[in-house]
Write a protein that holds these residues in place. Structure first.
Motif, PDB file in Angstrom:
ATOM      1  N   GLU A  59       0.838  -1.145   0.140  1.00 60.25           N
ATOM      2  CA  GLU A  59       0.051  -0.115  -0.034  1.00 60.25           C
ATOM      3  C   GLU A  59       0.765   1.268   0.039  1.00 60.25           C
ATOM      4  OE1 GLU A  59      -2.678  -0.259   3.311  1.00 60.25           O
ATOM      5  OE2 GLU A  59      -4.222  -1.364   2.315  1.00 60.25           O
ATOM      6  N   GLN A  60       1.928   1.165   0.764  1.00 61.20           N
ATOM      7  CA  GLN A  60       2.771   2.195   0.795  1.00 61.20           C
ATOM      8  C   GLN A  60       3.326   2.652  -0.591  1.00 61.20           C
ATOM      9  OE1 GLN A  60       5.410   1.269   4.071  1.00 61.20           O
ATOM     10  NE2 GLN A  60       4.080   2.340   5.463  1.00 61.20           N
ATOM     11  N   ARG A  61       3.822   1.585  -1.224  1.00 59.33           N
ATOM     12  CA  ARG A  61       4.489   1.715  -2.348  1.00 59.33           C
ATOM     13  C   ARG A  61       3.653   2.195  -3.613  1.00 59.33           C
ATOM     14  NH1 ARG A  61       8.627  -3.716  -2.836  1.00 59.33           N
ATOM     15  NH2 ARG A  61       9.937  -2.971  -0.925  1.00 59.33           N
ATOM     16  N   ILE A  62       2.352   1.755  -3.462  1.00 59.76           N
ATOM     17  CA  ILE A  62       1.520   2.086  -4.508  1.00 59.76           C
ATOM     18  C   ILE A  62       0.767   3.384  -4.350  1.00 59.76           C
ATOM     19  CG2 ILE A  62      -0.821   1.451  -3.422  1.00 59.76           C
ATOM     20  CD1 ILE A  62      -1.360  -0.070  -6.475  1.00 59.76           C
ATOM     21  N   GLN A  63       0.955   3.885  -3.061  1.00 63.11           N
ATOM     22  CA  GLN A  63       0.613   5.058  -3.021  1.00 63.11           C
ATOM     23  C   GLN A  63       1.469   6.271  -3.209  1.00 63.11           C
ATOM     24  OE1 GLN A  63      -0.486   5.488   1.338  1.00 63.11           O
ATOM     25  NE2 GLN A  63      -2.418   4.223   0.940  1.00 63.11           N
ATOM     26  N   TYR A  64       3.095   5.951  -3.135  1.00 65.44           N
ATOM     27  CA  TYR A  64       4.114   6.769  -3.535  1.00 65.44           C
ATOM     28  C   TYR A  64       4.067   6.967  -5.054  1.00 65.44           C
ATOM     29  CZ  TYR A  64       8.771   8.192  -4.379  1.00 65.44           C
ATOM     30  OH  TYR A  64       9.939   8.927  -4.768  1.00 65.44           O
ATOM     31  N   LEU A  65       3.603   5.692  -5.534  1.00 64.86           N
ATOM     32  CA  LEU A  65       3.578   5.705  -7.209  1.00 64.86           C
ATOM     33  C   LEU A  65       2.529   6.519  -7.542  1.00 64.86           C
ATOM     34  CD1 LEU A  65       4.778   4.396 -10.020  1.00 64.86           C
ATOM     35  CD2 LEU A  65       3.188   2.761  -9.405  1.00 64.86           C
ATOM     36  N   ALA A  66       1.410   6.487  -6.872  1.00 63.95           N
ATOM     37  CA  ALA A  66       0.198   7.298  -7.416  1.00 63.95           C
ATOM     38  C   ALA A  66       0.490   9.017  -6.840  1.00 63.95           C
ATOM     39  CB  ALA A  66      -1.018   6.946  -6.456  1.00 63.95           C
ATOM     40  N   ASN A  67       1.101   9.096  -5.957  1.00 62.58           N
ATOM     41  CA  ASN A  67       1.427  10.586  -5.603  1.00 62.58           C
ATOM     42  C   ASN A  67       2.400  11.244  -6.710  1.00 62.58           C
ATOM     43  OD1 ASN A  67      -0.187  11.148  -3.357  1.00 62.58           O
ATOM     44  ND2 ASN A  67       1.482  10.003  -1.974  1.00 62.58           N
ATOM     45  N   SER A  68       3.364  10.141  -7.354  1.00 64.57           N
ATOM     46  CA  SER A  68       3.995  10.795  -8.324  1.00 64.57           C
ATOM     47  C   SER A  68       3.552  11.394  -9.565  1.00 64.57           C
ATOM     48  CB  SER A  68       5.116   9.811  -8.545  1.00 64.57           C
ATOM     49  OG  SER A  68       5.792   9.151  -7.488  1.00 64.57           O
ATOM     50  N   PHE A  69       2.282  10.972  -9.805  1.00 67.52           N
ATOM     51  CA  PHE A  69       1.404  10.912 -10.950  1.00 67.52           C
ATOM     52  C   PHE A  69       0.346  11.644 -10.644  1.00 67.52           C
ATOM     53  CE2 PHE A  69       4.418   7.866 -12.158  1.00 67.52           C
ATOM     54  CZ  PHE A  69       4.962   8.164 -13.566  1.00 67.52           C
ATOM     55  N   ASN A  70       0.181  12.440  -9.504  1.00 67.36           N
ATOM     56  CA  ASN A  70      -0.918  13.164  -9.055  1.00 67.36           C
ATOM     57  C   ASN A  70      -2.160  12.106  -9.233  1.00 67.36           C
ATOM     58  OD1 ASN A  70       0.436  15.520  -8.433  1.00 67.36           O
ATOM     59  ND2 ASN A  70       0.423  16.086 -10.593  1.00 67.36           N
ATOM     60  N   ILE A  71      -2.326  10.671  -9.058  1.00 67.20           N
ATOM     61  CA  ILE A  71      -3.477  10.010  -9.023  1.00 67.20           C
ATOM     62  C   ILE A  71      -4.109   9.822  -7.652  1.00 67.20           C
ATOM     63  CG2 ILE A  71      -4.160   7.572  -9.351  1.00 67.20           C
ATOM     64  CD1 ILE A  71      -1.810   7.138 -11.338  1.00 67.20           C
ATOM     65  N   PRO A  72      -5.380  10.106  -7.398  1.00 65.66           N
ATOM     66  CA  PRO A  72      -5.988  10.103  -5.952  1.00 65.66           C
ATOM     67  C   PRO A  72      -5.741   8.714  -5.511  1.00 65.66           C
ATOM     68  CG  PRO A  72      -7.504  10.859  -7.662  1.00 65.66           C
ATOM     69  CD  PRO A  72      -6.301  10.456  -8.575  1.00 65.66           C
ATOM     70  N   LEU A  73      -5.458   8.946  -4.116  1.00 66.74           N
ATOM     71  CA  LEU A  73      -5.176   7.628  -3.430  1.00 66.74           C
ATOM     72  C   LEU A  73      -6.311   6.628  -3.209  1.00 66.74           C
ATOM     73  CD1 LEU A  73      -3.057   9.162  -0.395  1.00 66.74           C
ATOM     74  CD2 LEU A  73      -2.352   8.123  -2.743  1.00 66.74           C
ATOM     75  N   GLU A  74      -7.533   7.448  -3.418  1.00 64.23           N
ATOM     76  CA  GLU A  74      -8.623   6.407  -3.216  1.00 64.23           C
ATOM     77  C   GLU A  74      -8.684   5.794  -4.490  1.00 64.23           C
ATOM     78  OE1 GLU A  74     -10.334  10.664  -4.029  1.00 64.23           O
ATOM     79  OE2 GLU A  74      -8.726   9.687  -2.948  1.00 64.23           O
ATOM     80  N   ASN A  75      -7.893   5.821  -5.492  1.00 59.80           N
ATOM     81  CA  ASN A  75      -8.105   4.923  -6.670  1.00 59.80           C
ATOM     82  C   ASN A  75      -6.943   3.962  -6.711  1.00 59.80           C
ATOM     83  OD1 ASN A  75     -10.105   6.744  -7.556  1.00 59.80           O
ATOM     84  ND2 ASN A  75      -9.117   7.464  -9.378  1.00 59.80           N
ATOM     85  N   CYS A  76      -6.445   3.692  -5.626  1.00 56.94           N
ATOM     86  CA  CYS A  76      -5.341   2.698  -5.425  1.00 56.94           C
ATOM     87  C   CYS A  76      -5.934   1.567  -4.675  1.00 56.94           C
ATOM     88  CB  CYS A  76      -4.145   3.226  -4.480  1.00 56.94           C
ATOM     89  SG  CYS A  76      -3.277   4.730  -5.126  1.00 56.94           S
ATOM     90  N   HIS A  77      -5.628   0.220  -5.351  1.00 61.46           N
ATOM     91  CA  HIS A  77      -6.200  -0.826  -4.888  1.00 61.46           C
ATOM     92  C   HIS A  77      -5.127  -2.047  -4.601  1.00 61.46           C
ATOM     93  CE1 HIS A  77     -10.079   0.804  -6.313  1.00 61.46           C
ATOM     94  NE2 HIS A  77      -9.413   1.308  -7.326  1.00 61.46           N
ATOM     95  N   VAL A  78      -5.244  -2.491  -3.521  1.00 56.94           N
ATOM     96  CA  VAL A  78      -4.050  -3.430  -3.502  1.00 56.94           C
ATOM     97  C   VAL A  78      -4.912  -4.714  -2.600  1.00 56.94           C
ATOM     98  CG1 VAL A  78      -2.278  -4.199  -1.758  1.00 56.94           C
ATOM     99  CG2 VAL A  78      -2.180  -1.773  -2.571  1.00 56.94           C
ATOM    100  N   GLU A  79      -4.802  -5.774  -3.537  1.00 58.35           N
ATOM    101  CA  GLU A  79      -5.548  -6.917  -2.990  1.00 58.35           C
ATOM    102  C   GLU A  79      -4.450  -8.211  -2.986  1.00 58.35           C
ATOM    103  OE1 GLU A  79      -8.965  -6.528  -2.623  1.00 58.35           O
ATOM    104  OE2 GLU A  79      -9.194  -4.711  -3.354  1.00 58.35           O
ATOM    105  N   GLU A  80      -5.120  -9.189  -1.979  1.00 62.36           N
ATOM    106  CA  GLU A  80      -4.260 -10.420  -1.905  1.00 62.36           C
ATOM    107  C   GLU A  80      -4.793 -11.064  -3.021  1.00 62.36           C
ATOM    108  OE1 GLU A  80      -3.710 -14.094   1.100  1.00 62.36           O
ATOM    109  OE2 GLU A  80      -4.746 -12.076   1.879  1.00 62.36           O
ATOM    110  N   GLY A  81      -3.589 -11.884  -3.730  1.00 62.17           N
ATOM    111  CA  GLY A  81      -4.020 -12.913  -4.794  1.00 62.17           C
ATOM    112  C   GLY A  81      -3.044 -12.590  -5.874  1.00 62.17           C
ATOM    113  N   LEU A  82      -3.156 -13.579  -6.806  1.00 59.45           N
ATOM    114  CA  LEU A  82      -2.345 -13.317  -8.166  1.00 59.45           C
ATOM    115  C   LEU A  82      -2.661 -12.271  -9.107  1.00 59.45           C
ATOM    116  CD1 LEU A  82      -2.045 -17.426  -8.630  1.00 59.45           C
ATOM    117  CD2 LEU A  82      -0.323 -16.113  -8.022  1.00 59.45           C
ATOM    118  N   PRO A  83      -2.116 -11.804  -9.672  1.00 63.12           N
ATOM    119  CA  PRO A  83      -2.415 -10.657 -10.538  1.00 63.12           C
ATOM    120  C   PRO A  83      -3.420 -11.121 -11.708  1.00 63.12           C
ATOM    121  CG  PRO A  83      -0.090 -10.672 -10.466  1.00 63.12           C
ATOM    122  CD  PRO A  83      -0.264 -11.782  -9.753  1.00 63.12           C
ATOM    123  N   GLU A  84      -3.357 -12.083 -12.092  1.00 64.00           N
ATOM    124  CA  GLU A  84      -4.158 -12.758 -13.082  1.00 64.00           C
ATOM    125  C   GLU A  84      -5.770 -13.054 -12.600  1.00 64.00           C
ATOM    126  OE1 GLU A  84      -1.505 -16.390 -12.656  1.00 64.00           O
ATOM    127  OE2 GLU A  84      -1.173 -14.311 -12.589  1.00 64.00           O
TER     128      GLU A  84
END
Length: 309
Positions: free
Chosen positions: A225-250
């Motif tokens: 969550e910390q890493r994806i929020q850092y990435l989102a901040n770098s591109f001005n993407i709202p944090l509420e649009n970040c989704h971290v889910e347990e499981g395989l990407p597929e």
């Protein structure tokens, strides 16, 4: 990133309805890009006709090409009404993916667009070998199109990998998001980021009774969550649009795409060949069969196609 100024559309010779061409026209109208409708044809019987001379076989091939060029000129008419100029190219080749990629490289194409095939009765996607080869070997972004509209203010889902902080993954994440930003600006779309993280290894919980699985899982999730929020901040993407889910990407990507009713999924893909390709495959290849929207596959920086000289 460079805009999509030159778009190559792979035409489906089995139908007059061309979703890929319709999508390309939609994209080109936003950026005044040029479009080439590309068709590969081949008939093995013409190559095996031993009673004809090579000159006669060539004449027969050219006759077939001329017929398909006339058909293609008719097929693009409904899409040319937009005012855009659509060029056509018909090639005789026994490996469609190879002819497509080589032409794209020669013409310095920015985006390759192809529709996937839907089985009318089962409503399931038939992912063709040509699709697999294009995803693995095309050095440019590949857009796989399905019959799903791209309305204004829709949603673009970017599948990013924040498990590793190495330069290769970081650069690929950037390319994925830059492609999303480019499209979002054209269609006033929302950008969402998704990342799947692995659950607690079962063998650890079995072999180490004192192992705190819940605490381990929370720690891993928090790190992602910390890493994806850092990435989102770098591109001005709202944090509420970040989704971290347990499981395989597929598994995680299609579930969230369906939940959001996303118009497009963008992810990174790497080229694989030989035995590893047959065994492992790519996340893109697993995801495309499980989503009901378009998929844009982006290659890592510096990727060189095996078909390049």
């Amino acid at each position: 990133m460079k805009d999509y100024n030159k778009i190559l559309v792979v035409i489906n010779p089995m139908t007059d309805h061309q979703p890929a061409l319709a999508r390309a026209v939609e994209l080109a109208s936003k950026s005044n890009a040029s479009i080439t409708a590309f068709l590969t044809i081949f008939d093995f019987s013409y190559e095996m006709t031993s009673i004809l001379s090579s000159h006669e076989r060539e004449a027969m091939r050219q006759g077939v090409i001329d017929q398909r060029e006339s058909w293609l000129a008719e097929a693009i008419l409904p899409y040319a009404k937009s005012g855009l100029t659509i060029d056509t190219k018909v090639v005789w080749h026994n490996r469609p993916f190879e002819s497509v990629i080589k032409y794209a490289i020669e013409q310095d194409v920015d985006l390759l667009v192809k529709s996937t095939h839907e089985h009318d009765k089962l409503k399931s996607i038939i992912f063709t070998p040509t699709d697999w080869h294009l995803l693995r070997k095309a050095p440019i972004p590949v857009l796989m199109v399905k019959d799903h509209d791209w309305p204004v203010a829709g949603k673009i889902l970017c599948a990013v990998n924040v498990a590793s902080e190495d330069d290769e993954h970081s650069t690929l994440n950037t390319k994925i998001i830059e492609n999303a930003l480019n499209l979002a600006a054209k269609f006033s779309a929302q950008i969402h980021l998704v990342n799947g993280y692995p659950g607690t290894p079962v063998n650890l919980a079995i072999e180490l009774p004192e192992f705190d699985a819940a605490s381990y899982n929370d720690t891993v999730r928090m790190q992602h969550e910390q890493r994806i929020q850092y990435l989102a901040n770098s591109f001005n993407i709202p944090l509420e649009n970040c989704h971290v889910e347990e499981g395989l990407p597929e598994d995680v990507i299609p579930e969230l795409a369906l939940k959001l009713d996303a118009e497009l999924v963008i992810l990174g893909t790497v080229g694989r060949t030989g035995f590893s390709a047959a065994l492992i495959g790519n996340t893109a290849e697993h995801v495309i069969d499980s989503i009901n929207c378009d998929l844009l596959a982006v290659k890592p920086e510096g990727y060189k196609s095996p078909l390049e000289d």
